[in-house]
Design a protein around this motif. Structure first.
Motif, PDB file in Angstrom:
ATOM      1  N   GLY A  63       0.818  -1.211   0.000  1.00 18.25           N
ATOM      2  CA  GLY A  63       0.000   0.000   0.000  1.00 18.25           C
ATOM      3  C   GLY A  63       0.845   1.252   0.000  1.00 18.25           C
ATOM      4  O   GLY A  63       0.542   2.228  -0.688  1.00 18.25           O
ATOM      5  N   ASN A  64       1.932   1.242   0.765  1.00 17.95           N
ATOM      6  CA  ASN A  64       2.828   2.398   0.807  1.00 17.95           C
ATOM      7  C   ASN A  64       3.475   2.650  -0.550  1.00 17.95           C
ATOM      8  O   ASN A  64       3.623   3.793  -0.991  1.00 17.95           O
ATOM      9  N   ASN A  65       3.882   1.568  -1.215  1.00 18.87           N
ATOM     10  CA  ASN A  65       4.483   1.704  -2.547  1.00 18.87           C
ATOM     11  C   ASN A  65       3.505   2.306  -3.538  1.00 18.87           C
ATOM     12  O   ASN A  65       3.860   3.155  -4.353  1.00 18.87           O
ATOM     13  N   THR A  66       2.249   1.863  -3.459  1.00 18.03           N
ATOM     14  CA  THR A  66       1.216   2.390  -4.348  1.00 18.03           C
ATOM     15  C   THR A  66       1.006   3.873  -4.121  1.00 18.03           C
ATOM     16  O   THR A  66       0.891   4.670  -5.064  1.00 18.03           O
ATOM     17  N   ASN A  67       0.978   4.274  -2.839  1.00 19.40           N
ATOM     18  CA  ASN A  67       0.804   5.688  -2.510  1.00 19.40           C
ATOM     19  C   ASN A  67       1.981   6.524  -2.993  1.00 19.40           C
ATOM     20  O   ASN A  67       1.802   7.652  -3.463  1.00 19.40           O
ATOM     21  N   ASN A  68       3.188   5.958  -2.871  1.00 21.18           N
ATOM     22  CA  ASN A  68       4.379   6.683  -3.322  1.00 21.18           C
ATOM     23  C   ASN A  68       4.346   6.903  -4.834  1.00 21.18           C
ATOM     24  O   ASN A  68       4.678   7.983  -5.329  1.00 21.18           O
ATOM     25  N   VAL A  69       3.958   5.852  -5.566  1.00 20.48           N
ATOM     26  CA  VAL A  69       3.874   5.964  -7.024  1.00 20.48           C
ATOM     27  C   VAL A  69       2.822   7.001  -7.407  1.00 20.48           C
ATOM     28  O   VAL A  69       3.031   7.814  -8.319  1.00 20.48           O
ATOM     29  N   ARG A  70       1.680   6.996  -6.710  1.00 24.31           N
ATOM     30  CA  ARG A  70       0.626   7.965  -7.002  1.00 24.31           C
ATOM     31  C   ARG A  70       1.126   9.390  -6.747  1.00 24.31           C
ATOM     32  O   ARG A  70       0.845  10.304  -7.521  1.00 24.31           O
ATOM     33  N   SER A  71       1.873   9.577  -5.672  1.00 25.52           N
ATOM     34  CA  SER A  71       2.388  10.921  -5.351  1.00 25.52           C
ATOM     35  C   SER A  71       3.377  11.406  -6.407  1.00 25.52           C
ATOM     36  O   SER A  71       3.352  12.571  -6.804  1.00 25.52           O
ATOM     37  N   VAL A  72       4.251  10.498  -6.854  1.00 24.10           N
ATOM     38  CA  VAL A  72       5.203  10.861  -7.902  1.00 24.10           C
ATOM     39  C   VAL A  72       4.461  11.240  -9.178  1.00 24.10           C
ATOM     40  O   VAL A  72       4.782  12.237  -9.837  1.00 24.10           O
ATOM     41  N   SER A  73       3.456  10.449  -9.529  1.00 24.36           N
ATOM     42  CA  SER A  73       2.668  10.720 -10.736  1.00 24.36           C
ATOM     43  C   SER A  73       1.987  12.083 -10.640  1.00 24.36           C
ATOM     44  O   SER A  73       1.994  12.862 -11.600  1.00 24.36           O
ATOM     45  N   ARG A  74       1.409  12.371  -9.494  1.00 27.50           N
ATOM     46  CA  ARG A  74       0.727  13.661  -9.313  1.00 27.50           C
ATOM     47  C   ARG A  74       1.716  14.831  -9.369  1.00 27.50           C
ATOM     48  O   ARG A  74       1.404  15.884  -9.924  1.00 27.50           O
ATOM     49  N   ALA A  75       2.894  14.627  -8.797  1.00 27.81           N
ATOM     50  CA  ALA A  75       3.910  15.692  -8.832  1.00 27.81           C
ATOM     51  C   ALA A  75       4.312  16.001 -10.270  1.00 27.81           C
ATOM     52  O   ALA A  75       4.464  17.166 -10.661  1.00 27.81           O
ATOM     53  N   LEU A  76       4.479  14.951 -11.074  1.00 28.69           N
ATOM     54  CA  LEU A  76       4.849  15.144 -12.480  1.00 28.69           C
ATOM     55  C   LEU A  76       3.713  15.812 -13.249  1.00 28.69           C
ATOM     56  O   LEU A  76       3.951  16.644 -14.135  1.00 28.69           O
ATOM     57  N   GLN A  77       2.474  15.472 -12.910  1.00 25.16           N
ATOM     58  CA  GLN A  77       1.332  16.096 -13.569  1.00 25.16           C
ATOM     59  C   GLN A  77       1.275  17.593 -13.262  1.00 25.16           C
ATOM     60  O   GLN A  77       0.881  18.396 -14.108  1.00 25.16           O
ATOM     61  N   ILE A  78       1.676  17.978 -12.063  1.00 28.88           N
ATOM     62  CA  ILE A  78       1.739  19.404 -11.718  1.00 28.88           C
ATOM     63  C   ILE A  78       2.726  20.120 -12.633  1.00 28.88           C
ATOM     64  O   ILE A  78       2.440  21.191 -13.173  1.00 28.88           O
ATOM     65  N   LEU A  79       3.903  19.521 -12.827  1.00 30.48           N
ATOM     66  CA  LEU A  79       4.901  20.141 -13.699  1.00 30.48           C
ATOM     67  C   LEU A  79       4.376  20.294 -15.122  1.00 30.48           C
ATOM     68  O   LEU A  79       4.673  21.275 -15.815  1.00 30.48           O
ATOM     69  N   LYS A  80       3.567  19.332 -15.563  1.00 30.38           N
ATOM     70  CA  LYS A  80       3.046  19.362 -16.919  1.00 30.38           C
ATOM     71  C   LYS A  80       1.890  20.349 -17.095  1.00 30.38           C
ATOM     72  O   LYS A  80       1.409  20.547 -18.206  1.00 30.38           O
ATOM     73  N   CYS A  81       1.449  20.961 -15.992  1.00 32.37           N
ATOM     74  CA  CYS A  81       0.417  22.015 -16.100  1.00 32.37           C
ATOM     75  C   CYS A  81       0.969  23.245 -16.816  1.00 32.37           C
ATOM     76  O   CYS A  81       0.218  24.001 -17.444  1.00 32.37           O
ATOM     77  N   PHE A  82       2.273  23.444 -16.723  1.00 34.88           N
ATOM     78  CA  PHE A  82       2.900  24.657 -17.268  1.00 34.88           C
ATOM     79  C   PHE A  82       3.132  24.505 -18.766  1.00 34.88           C
ATOM     80  O   PHE A  82       3.500  23.430 -19.251  1.00 34.88           O
ATOM     81  N   ASN A  83       2.901  25.588 -19.505  1.00 29.48           N
ATOM     82  CA  ASN A  83       3.146  25.590 -20.945  1.00 29.48           C
ATOM     83  C   ASN A  83       3.543  26.989 -21.376  1.00 29.48           C
ATOM     84  O   ASN A  83       3.671  27.904 -20.546  1.00 29.48           O
ATOM     85  N   TRP A  84       3.705  27.178 -22.704  1.00 27.87           N
ATOM     86  CA  TRP A  84       4.173  28.473 -23.207  1.00 27.87           C
ATOM     87  C   TRP A  84       3.256  29.610 -22.812  1.00 27.87           C
ATOM     88  O   TRP A  84       3.699  30.729 -22.547  1.00 27.87           O
ATOM     89  N   ASN A  85       1.950  29.369 -22.782  1.00 26.02           N
ATOM     90  CA  ASN A  85       0.984  30.430 -22.526  1.00 26.02           C
ATOM     91  C   ASN A  85       0.567  30.543 -21.071  1.00 26.02           C
ATOM     92  O   ASN A  85      -0.015  31.539 -20.664  1.00 26.02           O
ATOM     93  N   GLU A  86       0.830  29.504 -20.276  1.00 29.14           N
ATOM     94  CA  GLU A  86       0.482  29.517 -18.852  1.00 29.14           C
ATOM     95  C   GLU A  86       1.746  29.181 -18.058  1.00 29.14           C
ATOM     96  O   GLU A  86       2.093  28.027 -17.877  1.00 29.14           O
ATOM     97  N   ARG A  87       2.407  30.219 -17.583  1.00 30.89           N
ATOM     98  CA  ARG A  87       3.721  30.029 -16.963  1.00 30.89           C
ATOM     99  C   ARG A  87       3.703  30.220 -15.450  1.00 30.89           C
ATOM    100  O   ARG A  87       4.734  30.066 -14.803  1.00 30.89           O
ATOM    101  N   GLY A  88       2.554  30.555 -14.894  1.00 28.34           N
ATOM    102  CA  GLY A  88       2.454  30.743 -13.458  1.00 28.34           C
ATOM    103  C   GLY A  88       1.040  30.482 -12.967  1.00 28.34           C
ATOM    104  O   GLY A  88       0.071  30.821 -13.658  1.00 28.34           O
TER     105      GLY A  88
END
Length: 261
Positions: free
Chosen positions: A3-28
């Motif tokens: 269960g802990n491993n699953t939660n860790n993977v989910r957190s990493v995935s969500r963190a990467l998704q946050i980074l992917k929110c940014f683009n040329w037109n939305e920088r902040g």
């Protein structure tokens, strides 16, 4: 433990998704905006942002409370850019197009206002179009040159218009027609030519862009005119998609109908 491993993977995935929110037109973004984009509670996003910020991937402006990409992303981007191999990126895409069309596929690079043959995947058929690697030619004629030129500064269009000359009766050699054609090509994102340089050759070309959103060359299909389709839509779709994929892998992203992911 699982269960802990699953939660860790989910957190990493969500963190990467946050980074992917940014683009040329939305920088902040504010915390609230990121939470809305992620469809997650603000408390969850806040914890993720604290972790990402501690690693230098995100930075928060204390005055505005806006989150922006951090310096570590910039440094990682530089490393990634230096690791990019255009030949390695383009080869499988060109091979796909060749396999689908049975025609020769080339990649030209822009160099000193000339197009230079950089890579070629030859048609498997006996009668085919062939260009020597390293061969140079002007960018003002044919679909290949115009697909590059259309994405350069318009001042260069008029400079090139002074160099026009007829190779065949189909060569665009009138300055006004030439400029009008470049405007059309820039808007639609590709060009088609048949018999402009050589009577018996057809070509479909689309521009390739780098991470600075500058045109660096083009990808194109070419083949004998007797085998070249009158309806080029299929060839166009393959070349435009191939050029887009090469561009994206070079770091080019722009919100537009042609290259949006």
């Amino acid at each position: 433990m699982e269960g802990n491993n699953t939660n860790n993977v989910r957190s990493v995935s969500r963190a990467l998704q946050i980074l992917k929110c940014f683009n040329w037109n939305e920088r902040g973004f504010t915390l609230t905006e990121i939470a809305q984009k992620m469809d997650l509670p603000k408390s969850t996003v806040s914890r993720l942002l604290l972790t990402i910020e501690s690693e230098g991937l995100i930075k928060r402006d204390e005055r505005t409370n806006f989150y922006k990409l951090g310096n570590m992303v910039f440094f990682l981007g530089l490393i990634a850019k230096e690791s990019i191999d255009l030949l390695q990126i383009s080869r499988p895409i060109m091979e796909e197009i060749c396999q689908a069309t049975k025609e020769t596929v080339n990649l030209y690079l822009l160099d000193n206002m000339e197009k230079v043959c950089f890579k070629q995947v030859e048609s498997p058929l006996a009668i085919k179009r062939y260009v020597r690697i390293g061969e140079r030619s002007p960018i003002w004629y044919g679909a290949t040159g115009r697909s590059i030129l259309a994405n350069l500064d318009e001042k260069i269009w008029y400079q090139m218009a002074k160099k026009l000359k007829k190779y065949t009766e189909k060569t665009i050699a009138g300055p006004d027609e030439f400029i009008s054609e470049l405007r059309i090509i820039k808007e639609r994102g590709y060009d088609v030519s048949v018999g402009e340089k050589e009577h018996d050759v057809g070509c479909v070309a689309a521009p390739i862009f780098d991470d600075s959103r500058e045109v660096i060359g083009c990808a194109f299909i070419s083949g004998p005119q007797y085998r070249f389709p009158k309806d080029t839509d299929y060839f166009v779709s393959l070349v435009v998609d191939g050029a887009r994929r090469i561009s994206n892998r070079l770091g080019y992203y722009e919100e537009s109908p042609r290259y949006a992911e």
